[in-house]
Design a protein around this motif. Structure first.
Motif, short mmCIF file in Angstrom:
data_model
loop_
_atom_site.label_atom_id
_atom_site.label_comp_id
_atom_site.label_asym_id
_atom_site.label_seq_id
_atom_site.Cartn_x
_atom_site.Cartn_y
_atom_site.Cartn_z
N MET A 181 0.85 -1.20 0.00
CA MET A 181 0.00 0.00 0.00
C MET A 181 0.88 1.25 0.00
O MET A 181 1.92 1.30 0.64
CB MET A 181 -0.90 -0.01 1.24
N GLU A 182 0.44 2.22 -0.71
CA GLU A 182 1.15 3.49 -0.84
C GLU A 182 1.22 4.21 0.52
O GLU A 182 0.33 4.08 1.34
CB GLU A 182 0.39 4.35 -1.84
N GLU A 183 2.30 4.96 0.73
CA GLU A 183 2.46 5.70 1.98
C GLU A 183 1.77 7.06 1.88
O GLU A 183 1.80 7.70 0.83
CB GLU A 183 3.95 5.89 2.25
N ALA A 184 1.16 7.47 3.00
CA ALA A 184 0.49 8.77 3.02
C ALA A 184 1.52 9.89 2.99
O ALA A 184 2.58 9.78 3.59
CB ALA A 184 -0.38 8.89 4.26
N LYS A 185 1.19 10.96 2.27
CA LYS A 185 2.08 12.12 2.18
C LYS A 185 1.29 13.36 2.61
O LYS A 185 0.06 13.36 2.62
CB LYS A 185 2.58 12.29 0.75
N TRP A 186 2.02 14.42 2.93
CA TRP A 186 1.39 15.68 3.31
C TRP A 186 1.13 16.53 2.08
O TRP A 186 2.01 16.69 1.23
CB TRP A 186 2.28 16.46 4.28
N TYR A 187 -0.09 17.07 1.99
CA TYR A 187 -0.47 17.97 0.90
C TYR A 187 -1.01 19.25 1.54
O TYR A 187 -1.47 19.25 2.68
CB TYR A 187 -1.56 17.34 0.03
N VAL A 188 -0.97 20.33 0.78
CA VAL A 188 -1.48 21.61 1.26
C VAL A 188 -2.77 21.92 0.50
O VAL A 188 -2.80 21.88 -0.72
CB VAL A 188 -0.46 22.75 1.04
N ALA A 189 -3.83 22.20 1.26
CA ALA A 189 -5.11 22.57 0.65
C ALA A 189 -5.38 24.04 0.93
O ALA A 189 -5.11 24.54 2.03
CB ALA A 189 -6.24 21.71 1.20
N HIS A 190 -5.89 24.74 -0.07
CA HIS A 190 -6.19 26.17 0.04
C HIS A 190 -7.64 26.31 0.49
O HIS A 190 -8.52 25.63 -0.05
CB HIS A 190 -5.97 26.81 -1.33
N THR A 191 -7.89 27.16 1.48
CA THR A 191 -9.26 27.37 1.94
C THR A 191 -9.63 28.84 1.74
O THR A 191 -8.77 29.68 1.54
CB THR A 191 -9.41 27.04 3.44
N PHE A 192 -10.93 29.11 1.81
CA PHE A 192 -11.37 30.50 1.79
C PHE A 192 -10.86 31.16 3.06
O PHE A 192 -10.68 30.50 4.08
CB PHE A 192 -12.89 30.60 1.70
N SER A 193 -10.64 32.44 3.01
CA SER A 193 -10.11 33.18 4.15
C SER A 193 -11.00 33.01 5.39
O SER A 193 -12.21 33.21 5.32
CB SER A 193 -10.01 34.67 3.79
N GLY A 194 -10.38 32.60 6.49
CA GLY A 194 -11.12 32.43 7.74
C GLY A 194 -11.86 31.11 7.86
O GLY A 194 -12.53 30.86 8.85
N TYR A 195 -11.77 30.23 6.86
CA TYR A 195 -12.49 28.96 6.87
C TYR A 195 -11.63 27.77 7.28
O TYR A 195 -12.09 26.63 7.22
CB TYR A 195 -13.09 28.68 5.48
N GLU A 196 -10.37 28.02 7.69
CA GLU A 196 -9.45 26.91 7.99
C GLU A 196 -10.04 25.93 9.00
O GLU A 196 -10.05 24.72 8.76
CB GLU A 196 -8.11 27.43 8.54
N ASN A 197 -10.53 26.45 10.13
CA ASN A 197 -11.07 25.57 11.18
C ASN A 197 -12.30 24.83 10.70
O ASN A 197 -12.46 23.64 10.98
CB ASN A 197 -11.40 26.37 12.45
N LYS A 198 -13.18 25.51 10.00
CA LYS A 198 -14.42 24.90 9.49
C LYS A 198 -14.09 23.77 8.50
O LYS A 198 -14.64 22.68 8.59
CB LYS A 198 -15.27 25.98 8.81
N VAL A 199 -13.18 24.03 7.57
CA VAL A 199 -12.80 23.02 6.58
C VAL A 199 -12.18 21.82 7.30
O VAL A 199 -12.52 20.67 7.00
CB VAL A 199 -11.83 23.60 5.52
N ALA A 200 -11.27 22.08 8.24
CA ALA A 200 -10.60 20.99 8.96
C ALA A 200 -11.62 20.14 9.72
O ALA A 200 -11.58 18.91 9.66
CB ALA A 200 -9.54 21.55 9.90
N THR A 201 -12.55 20.79 10.43
CA THR A 201 -13.57 20.07 11.20
C THR A 201 -14.49 19.27 10.27
O THR A 201 -14.74 18.08 10.51
CB THR A 201 -14.41 21.06 12.03
N ASP A 202 -14.99 19.91 9.21
CA ASP A 202 -15.88 19.23 8.26
C ASP A 202 -15.19 18.03 7.61
O ASP A 202 -15.77 16.97 7.46
CB ASP A 202 -16.37 20.19 7.17
N LEU A 203 -13.91 18.22 7.25
CA LEU A 203 -13.16 17.15 6.61
C LEU A 203 -12.94 15.98 7.57
O LEU A 203 -13.10 14.81 7.20
CB LEU A 203 -11.84 17.69 6.09
N LYS A 204 -12.61 16.30 8.84
CA LYS A 204 -12.43 15.24 9.84
C LYS A 204 -13.72 14.44 10.02
O LYS A 204 -13.69 13.21 10.09
CB LYS A 204 -11.99 15.83 11.19
N ASN A 205 -14.86 15.15 10.08
CA ASN A 205 -16.15 14.47 10.21
C ASN A 205 -16.44 13.59 8.99
O ASN A 205 -16.89 12.45 9.14
CB ASN A 205 -17.28 15.48 10.41
#
Length: 174
Positions: free
Chosen positions: A1-25
């Protein structure tokens, strides 16, 4: 199986926490924790001094509008991250995700790298990396949380306390 790597995702300004929480859910609900393993918003603690002289510690985002995602890149995982509300896409040429190098991950402090220390306070150590390579000294204090160790090194006939990173020293073999 392939190894996980770190990627950078761009979010709308001020949406970092919301995107992170929604993505985790989303990841938990779809049972994809083996594919999308970690989501981080790099922050630093800064001491802010107010006009009246009071000091206050605040968490500040190092890269506003960006989150770091450790994942195995497939069409499905790309789609899940890309279509999270508030996410504008991945960082890379023409929106094609480019994984961070190990050096970039280390420099950004996204992933805590644990160093196994083979020495303790009072031990004789040799400097194995850096400008003082080859010098010996005695361990004075160890701070694993901050990856630092303080040692007394004899330089030019004087005892000097020097800060090192944990992996710059090695215990002197008897």
């Amino acid at each position: 199986m392939e190894e996980a790597k770190w990627y950078v995702a761009h979010t709308f300004s001020g949406y970092e926490n919301k995107v992170a929480t929604d993505l985790k859910n989303k990841v938990e609900n779809l049972n994809l924790t083996d594919m999308i393993q970690d989501i981080v918003i790099p922050t630093e603690t800064v001491v802010e001094v107010k006009d009246d002289g009071t000091k206050k510690e605040i968490e500040r985002k190092i890269f506003p509008s960006y989150i770091m995602v450790k994942m195995i890149m497939t069409d499905d995982t790309w789609y899940i991250v890309r279509n999270t509300r508030g996410c504008a896409g991945f960082v890379g040429p023409e929106g094609k995700p480019v994984a961070l190098t190990e050096e970039e991950v280390r420099n950004l402090g996204v992933e805590k790298v644990s160093v196994e220390v083979q020495y303790e306070v009072g031990d004789m150590v040799t400097v194995i990396d850096g400008p003082l390579e080859g010098f010996t000294g005695t361990v004075e204090s160890i701070d694993t949380a901050n990856n630092s160790v303080q040692a007394i090194v004899s330089m030019f006939g004087r005892e000097t306390s020097v800060d090192f990173e944990l992996d710059q020293l090695e215990k002197v073999k008897d």
